[in-house]
Design a protein around this motif. Structure first.
Motif, mmCIF file in Angstrom:
data_model
loop_
_atom_site.group_PDB
_atom_site.id
_atom_site.type_symbol
_atom_site.label_atom_id
_atom_site.label_comp_id
_atom_site.label_asym_id
_atom_site.label_seq_id
_atom_site.Cartn_x
_atom_site.Cartn_y
_atom_site.Cartn_z
ATOM 1 N N ARG A 254 0.824 -1.207 0.000
ATOM 2 C CA ARG A 254 0.000 0.000 0.000
ATOM 3 C C ARG A 254 0.858 1.257 0.000
ATOM 4 O O ARG A 254 0.532 2.248 -0.677
ATOM 5 C CB ARG A 254 -0.908 -0.032 1.230
ATOM 6 C CG ARG A 254 -1.735 1.238 1.486
ATOM 7 C CD ARG A 254 -2.596 1.654 0.322
ATOM 8 N NE ARG A 254 -3.418 0.569 -0.183
ATOM 9 C CZ ARG A 254 -4.208 0.678 -1.254
ATOM 10 N NH1 ARG A 254 -4.239 1.812 -1.940
ATOM 11 N NH2 ARG A 254 -4.925 -0.352 -1.654
ATOM 12 N N TRP B 266 -4.234 -4.301 -12.270
ATOM 13 C CA TRP B 266 -4.853 -3.889 -11.003
ATOM 14 C C TRP B 266 -6.336 -4.222 -10.979
ATOM 15 O O TRP B 266 -6.972 -4.484 -12.010
ATOM 16 C CB TRP B 266 -4.650 -2.385 -10.780
ATOM 17 C CG TRP B 266 -5.219 -1.508 -11.867
ATOM 18 C CD1 TRP B 266 -6.467 -0.992 -11.953
ATOM 19 C CD2 TRP B 266 -4.523 -1.074 -13.049
ATOM 20 N NE1 TRP B 266 -6.603 -0.251 -13.106
ATOM 21 C CE2 TRP B 266 -5.427 -0.283 -13.783
ATOM 22 C CE3 TRP B 266 -3.235 -1.267 -13.546
ATOM 23 C CZ2 TRP B 266 -5.081 0.303 -15.000
ATOM 24 C CZ3 TRP B 266 -2.886 -0.685 -14.739
ATOM 25 C CH2 TRP B 266 -3.798 0.098 -15.458
ATOM 26 N N THR B 267 -6.833 -4.235 -9.763
ATOM 27 C CA THR B 267 -8.266 -4.378 -9.516
ATOM 28 C C THR B 267 -8.644 -3.350 -8.463
ATOM 29 O O THR B 267 -7.820 -2.924 -7.662
ATOM 30 C CB THR B 267 -8.628 -5.788 -9.000
ATOM 31 O OG1 THR B 267 -7.904 -6.042 -7.784
ATOM 32 C CG2 THR B 267 -8.286 -6.844 -10.033
ATOM 33 N N GLY B 268 -9.915 -2.957 -8.463
ATOM 34 C CA GLY B 268 -10.395 -1.992 -7.486
ATOM 35 C C GLY B 268 -9.943 -0.584 -7.808
ATOM 36 O O GLY B 268 -9.339 -0.304 -8.853
ATOM 37 N N SER B 269 -10.207 0.322 -6.871
ATOM 38 C CA SER B 269 -9.819 1.719 -7.021
ATOM 39 C C SER B 269 -9.766 2.364 -5.645
ATOM 40 O O SER B 269 -10.306 1.836 -4.668
ATOM 41 C CB SER B 269 -10.821 2.468 -7.913
ATOM 42 O OG SER B 269 -12.110 2.444 -7.321
ATOM 43 N N LYS C 284 -9.026 3.273 -2.091
ATOM 44 C CA LYS C 284 -8.479 2.516 -0.977
ATOM 45 C C LYS C 284 -8.515 1.010 -1.212
ATOM 46 O O LYS C 284 -7.835 0.254 -0.518
ATOM 47 C CB LYS C 284 -9.229 2.854 0.311
ATOM 48 C CG LYS C 284 -9.009 4.293 0.788
ATOM 49 C CD LYS C 284 -9.725 4.566 2.098
ATOM 50 C CE LYS C 284 -9.468 5.984 2.590
ATOM 51 N NZ LYS C 284 -10.164 6.262 3.871
ATOM 52 N N THR C 285 -9.291 0.569 -2.182
ATOM 53 C CA THR C 285 -9.366 -0.869 -2.478
ATOM 54 C C THR C 285 -8.474 -1.264 -3.655
ATOM 55 O O THR C 285 -8.500 -2.410 -4.088
ATOM 56 C CB THR C 285 -10.812 -1.281 -2.788
ATOM 57 O OG1 THR C 285 -11.241 -0.645 -4.006
ATOM 58 C CG2 THR C 285 -11.750 -0.901 -1.643
ATOM 59 N N SER D 9 -5.689 -2.680 -5.745
ATOM 60 C CA SER D 9 -4.678 -3.728 -5.579
ATOM 61 C C SER D 9 -3.894 -3.818 -6.882
ATOM 62 O O SER D 9 -4.482 -3.940 -7.959
ATOM 63 C CB SER D 9 -5.345 -5.071 -5.266
ATOM 64 O OG SER D 9 -4.391 -6.097 -5.185
#
Length: 452
Positions: free
Chosen positions: A259, A284-287, A289-290, A292
């Motif tokens: 992070r 990547w996945t998410g956006s 704070k999520t 990854s």
């Protein structure tokens, strides 16, 4: 018995790898950031005695007690301080003609001195970022050693037999006897102490990285078979000292970004210019704070062509880097905490062939495939991430290295304070007591110590 070799020695062994691999071009990407160290709080609590059932004190003869006093009077040669063991108190007990007093004073003194010889004098609070596990308390239980020493009349031999057996410790001890300046003597004592904080036997095979020396060595059968330059943690992300087990080597690794590094920049790049992020191998996945992020294996991967698998809570491991230019610097404290390893193809090939049972051809095929491949070690072995600021110079003397993280000063300061207490020793379990009709609670005898 495990053979030890001074780290100032240089190996003659070489791993033969396919020429095409050894000739692989060095990449020159700049600004590479690998996994960040997960800073753990320092250990500050020391071992302390526990209250246990009464155990008969061992009986000390005047001869054995005098031998203990003689060791204390000369203990400065071992890097310790005679005052810590109250030689006057022991001498008075020897002359007092009081067996109970002699037994208690001599036993307490022996156990404290033996603890410092085996485990080190320095309190944990002064051992900054030191997380190595020392198993000597299991292999060298002090009560058993004391009983044997008293019966055999071998107090001196038993105590001095607790010293580290590595030749680098012997070199430090010899240099301490020649040190003229107090600062030089203290620098040597600090590093003698650090050897005591480690297992006496490092093992038949291991990897050792000495952070202030910027070097990683591979040891097999007591022989250094490879030496590699290392890049270590910078001051803001210092490399801690630990000894995890290495379980395998991964070639063409992927990199899961922590992070902290996502927040430093790649997260913003993904949001503003996803095409640029994809061109650097990121998926990547998410956006937010999520988010990854993983970097695919390839020439731009921050871990380069290899990563040594050594699970630990600090997220520290040895790995390659595409930033080869850093190995040309004399002082190489540039990383986020992990240890970047020069000539990574040679290092990972050595691991795969010597410790995972693979052929050079199998290793070469795995590298050439570009696919992420794990070679598990037949027998996991320790990796010692150490911190010695005084080391043998290879010419019969010693040399002083820069104290990168300022970790010597707290140890030197601790010399003016009481040392760590006697290590906890658990008394044998007493046999069960069959209660009578009327039971009476028995209070612990005042002054009973758990070290007996």
């Amino acid at each position: 018995m495990v053979k030890n070799v001074s780290f100032s020695a240089r190996p003659a062994a070489t791993l033969l790898l396919p020429l095409s691999l050894l000739a692989a071009p060095a990449l020159a990407q700049t600004g590479v950031k690998e996994d960040s160290v997960v800073l753990q709080p320092d250990k500050v609590a020391d071992d302390a005695p526990v209250i246990a059932a009464q155990i008969a004190l061992p009986t000390w003869s005047e001869e054995n007690a005098t031998a203990l006093l003689s060791v204390i009077e000369k203990i400065g040669a071992e890097g310790l301080f005679a005052k810590d063991y109250k030689p006057d108190t022991l001498a008075a007990a020897i002359l007092a003609n009081d067996q109970a007093r002699l037994d208690k004073v001599a036993t307490d003194t022996f156990l404290l001195l033996a603890t410092h010889l085996r485990d080190g004098r320095t309190p944990n609070a002064a051992r900054k970022q030191w997380f190595m596990v020392d198993s000597d308390a299991d292999s060298e239980p002090l009560l058993a050693l004391l009983g044997t020493a008293l019966n055999a009349g071998s107090i001196r031999e038993t105590l001095l037999g607790l010293n580290p057996v590595h030749p680098d410790f012997a070199a430090l001890k010899a240099s301490l006897a020649k040190a003229k300046a107090g600062a030089d003597a203290n620098a040597i004592r600090v590093n003698m102490e650090r050897w005591r904080w480690m297992p006496r036997s490092l093992g038949d095979r291991y990897v050792v990285s000495n952070v202030p020396e910027y070097l990683t060595r591979v040891v097999h059968g007591g022989t250094i078979i490879a030496t590699h330059k290392a890049v270590v943690g910078k001051n803001s992300t210092p490399t801690p000292q630990l000894n995890p087990m290495a379980t395998g080597i991964i070639v063409n690794p992927t990199w899961t970004l922590p992070r902290s590094i996502i927040n430093e920049g790649i997260g913003a790049t993904i949001a503003r210019n996803p095409a640029s992020a994809r061109a650097q191998g990121y998926t990547w996945t998410g956006s937010g704070k999520t988010l990854s992020v993983v970097q695919k294996a390839g020439p731009n991967n921050a871990l380069g062509v290899m990563k040594m698998e050594m699970l630990n809570e600090h997220a520290i491991y040895l790995h390659d880097t595409p930033s080869k230019g850093a190995f040309g610097a004399a002082a190489r404290a540039f990383s986020h905490g992990c240890i970047r390893t020069e000539r990574a193809l040679h290092f990972s090939g050595l691991m795969a062939v010597m410790f995972a049972g693979k052929s050079p051809e199998e290793f070469g095929e795995a590298i050439a495939s570009g696919a992420t491949t794990r070679f598990g070690f037949d027998n996991p072995f320790p990796v010692y991430v150490a911190y010695w600021t005084v080391v043998p110079d290879g010419k019969g003397g010693i040399k002083k290295l820069a104290d990168l993280y300022g970790r010597d000063a707290p140890v030197v300061a601790s010399f003016a304070q009481p040392g760590r207490p006697t290590a906890t020793i658990i008394a044998p379990t007493a046999p069960p007591v069959v209660p009578t009709i009327e039971t009476t609670a028995r209070a612990t005898t005042p002054g009973t110590s758990g070290v007996y």
